[in-house]
Design a protein around this motif. Sequence first.
Motif, PDB file in Angstrom:
ATOM      1  N   THR A   2       0.569  -1.285   0.021  1.00 56.20           N
ATOM      2  CA  THR A   2      -0.100   0.287   0.434  1.00 56.20           C
ATOM      3  C   THR A   2       0.778   0.723  -0.210  1.00 56.20           C
ATOM      4  O   THR A   2       0.334   2.247  -0.653  1.00 56.20           O
ATOM      5  N   LEU A   3       1.609   0.878   0.661  1.00 61.05           N
ATOM      6  CA  LEU A   3       2.871   2.407   0.777  1.00 61.05           C
ATOM      7  C   LEU A   3       3.505   2.574  -0.012  1.00 61.05           C
ATOM      8  O   LEU A   3       3.410   3.401  -0.938  1.00 61.05           O
ATOM      9  N   ASP A   4       4.292   0.912  -0.674  1.00 65.71           N
ATOM     10  CA  ASP A   4       5.150   1.029  -2.138  1.00 65.71           C
ATOM     11  C   ASP A   4       4.880   1.741  -3.288  1.00 65.71           C
ATOM     12  O   ASP A   4       5.055   2.115  -4.170  1.00 65.71           O
ATOM     13  N   LYS A   5       3.688   1.168  -3.992  1.00 70.47           N
ATOM     14  CA  LYS A   5       2.609   1.382  -4.677  1.00 70.47           C
ATOM     15  C   LYS A   5       1.070   2.216  -4.992  1.00 70.47           C
ATOM     16  O   LYS A   5       1.346   3.402  -5.465  1.00 70.47           O
ATOM     17  N   ASN A   6       0.753   2.617  -3.608  1.00 75.10           N
ATOM     18  CA  ASN A   6      -0.830   2.774  -4.312  1.00 75.10           C
ATOM     19  C   ASN A   6      -0.417   4.421  -3.667  1.00 75.10           C
ATOM     20  O   ASN A   6      -1.831   5.135  -3.941  1.00 75.10           O
ATOM     21  N   LEU A   7       0.403   4.563  -2.616  1.00 75.02           N
ATOM     22  CA  LEU A   7       0.436   5.564  -2.065  1.00 75.02           C
ATOM     23  C   LEU A   7       1.263   6.163  -2.495  1.00 75.02           C
ATOM     24  O   LEU A   7       2.196   7.742  -2.941  1.00 75.02           O
ATOM     25  N   LEU A   8       2.276   5.621  -3.782  1.00 76.37           N
ATOM     26  CA  LEU A   8       3.436   6.405  -3.968  1.00 76.37           C
ATOM     27  C   LEU A   8       3.262   7.543  -5.182  1.00 76.37           C
ATOM     28  O   LEU A   8       4.076   8.797  -5.050  1.00 76.37           O
ATOM     29  N   SER A   9       2.660   7.989  -5.779  1.00 79.44           N
ATOM     30  CA  SER A   9       2.181   8.847  -6.771  1.00 79.44           C
ATOM     31  C   SER A   9       1.936  10.229  -5.622  1.00 79.44           C
ATOM     32  O   SER A   9       1.832  10.999  -5.798  1.00 79.44           O
ATOM     33  N   HIS A  10       1.133   9.557  -4.325  1.00 79.83           N
ATOM     34  CA  HIS A  10       0.485  11.122  -3.720  1.00 79.83           C
ATOM     35  C   HIS A  10       1.677  11.582  -3.138  1.00 79.83           C
ATOM     36  O   HIS A  10       2.270  12.640  -2.432  1.00 79.83           O
ATOM     37  N   LEU A  11       3.151  10.610  -2.663  1.00 81.34           N
ATOM     38  CA  LEU A  11       4.385  10.680  -2.056  1.00 81.34           C
ATOM     39  C   LEU A  11       5.457  11.361  -2.467  1.00 81.34           C
ATOM     40  O   LEU A  11       6.465  11.626  -1.829  1.00 81.34           O
ATOM     41  N   ALA A  12       5.128  10.944  -3.790  1.00 81.43           N
ATOM     42  CA  ALA A  12       6.432  11.855  -4.273  1.00 81.43           C
ATOM     43  C   ALA A  12       7.047  13.161  -4.325  1.00 81.43           C
ATOM     44  O   ALA A  12       8.010  13.736  -4.732  1.00 81.43           O
ATOM     45  N   GLN A  13       5.541  13.619  -4.488  1.00 83.34           N
ATOM     46  CA  GLN A  13       6.153  15.258  -3.899  1.00 83.34           C
ATOM     47  C   GLN A  13       6.686  15.711  -2.614  1.00 83.34           C
ATOM     48  O   GLN A  13       7.020  17.153  -2.258  1.00 83.34           O
ATOM     49  N   TYR A  14       6.665  14.679  -1.900  1.00 84.08           N
ATOM     50  CA  TYR A  14       8.049  14.780  -0.428  1.00 84.08           C
ATOM     51  C   TYR A  14       9.699  14.736  -1.142  1.00 84.08           C
ATOM     52  O   TYR A  14       9.472  13.073  -1.534  1.00 84.08           O
ATOM     53  N   GLU A  15      10.338  14.557   0.084  1.00 83.63           N
ATOM     54  CA  GLU A  15      11.732  15.122  -0.406  1.00 83.63           C
ATOM     55  C   GLU A  15      12.266  13.721   0.187  1.00 83.63           C
ATOM     56  O   GLU A  15      13.220  12.666  -0.191  1.00 83.63           O
ATOM     57  N   GLU A  16      10.684  13.904   1.441  1.00 82.60           N
ATOM     58  CA  GLU A  16      11.316  12.579   2.492  1.00 82.60           C
ATOM     59  C   GLU A  16      10.266  12.763   2.628  1.00 82.60           C
ATOM     60  O   GLU A  16       9.142  12.756   2.599  1.00 82.60           O
ATOM     61  N   ALA A  17       9.911  11.344   3.765  1.00 81.05           N
ATOM     62  CA  ALA A  17       8.201  10.871   3.952  1.00 81.05           C
ATOM     63  C   ALA A  17       8.011  11.710   5.412  1.00 81.05           C
ATOM     64  O   ALA A  17       9.115  12.174   5.814  1.00 81.05           O
TER      65      ALA A  17
END
Length: 107
Positions: free
Chosen positions: A53-68
Motif C-alpha cells: 500500500t505504501l510502496d505502490k498505492n500511495l507512491l504517486s501521493h508521496l512523490a511530492q515529498y523529498e522525505e517521508a
Amino acid sequence: MKQIEKIPLANRLRQAGAKQPTPYFLHIYRFYMDTYFYGLAELVGDNRDLTETLDKNLLSHLAQYEEAPLLADFVAESMELPRWELGELLYQVLVKPFAELERRKTI
C-alpha cells in the motif's frame, strides 16, 4: 452511572476536520508515513499488503515529498484532493491497516 452523549459518526468526522486553536492528535499521527506502515505491518506479522500500500498505492501521493512526511501532515495536506480520491486515500492510510490488524487477530 453518568450517561455518555452519543455523537453520530458523520458529526465526529466533521468535528475532527475542523480547525482547532492548538494541534490535537494521537501520538500515532506523529509517525512518519514509512514508520507507520512498516510498524503496522510488523504488528500484523509480515503483511506485504500494508507495505505494498505504501510502496505502490500511495507512491504517486508521496512523490511530492523529498522525505517521508509525518502521517498528520500527509493527511492534512491531502484534504485538498477531490472527495472521491480523498476518501480512497484516507481508507488506504487510516482504515485498511487497522482492518487488516483486526482481521489477523481473528485468524
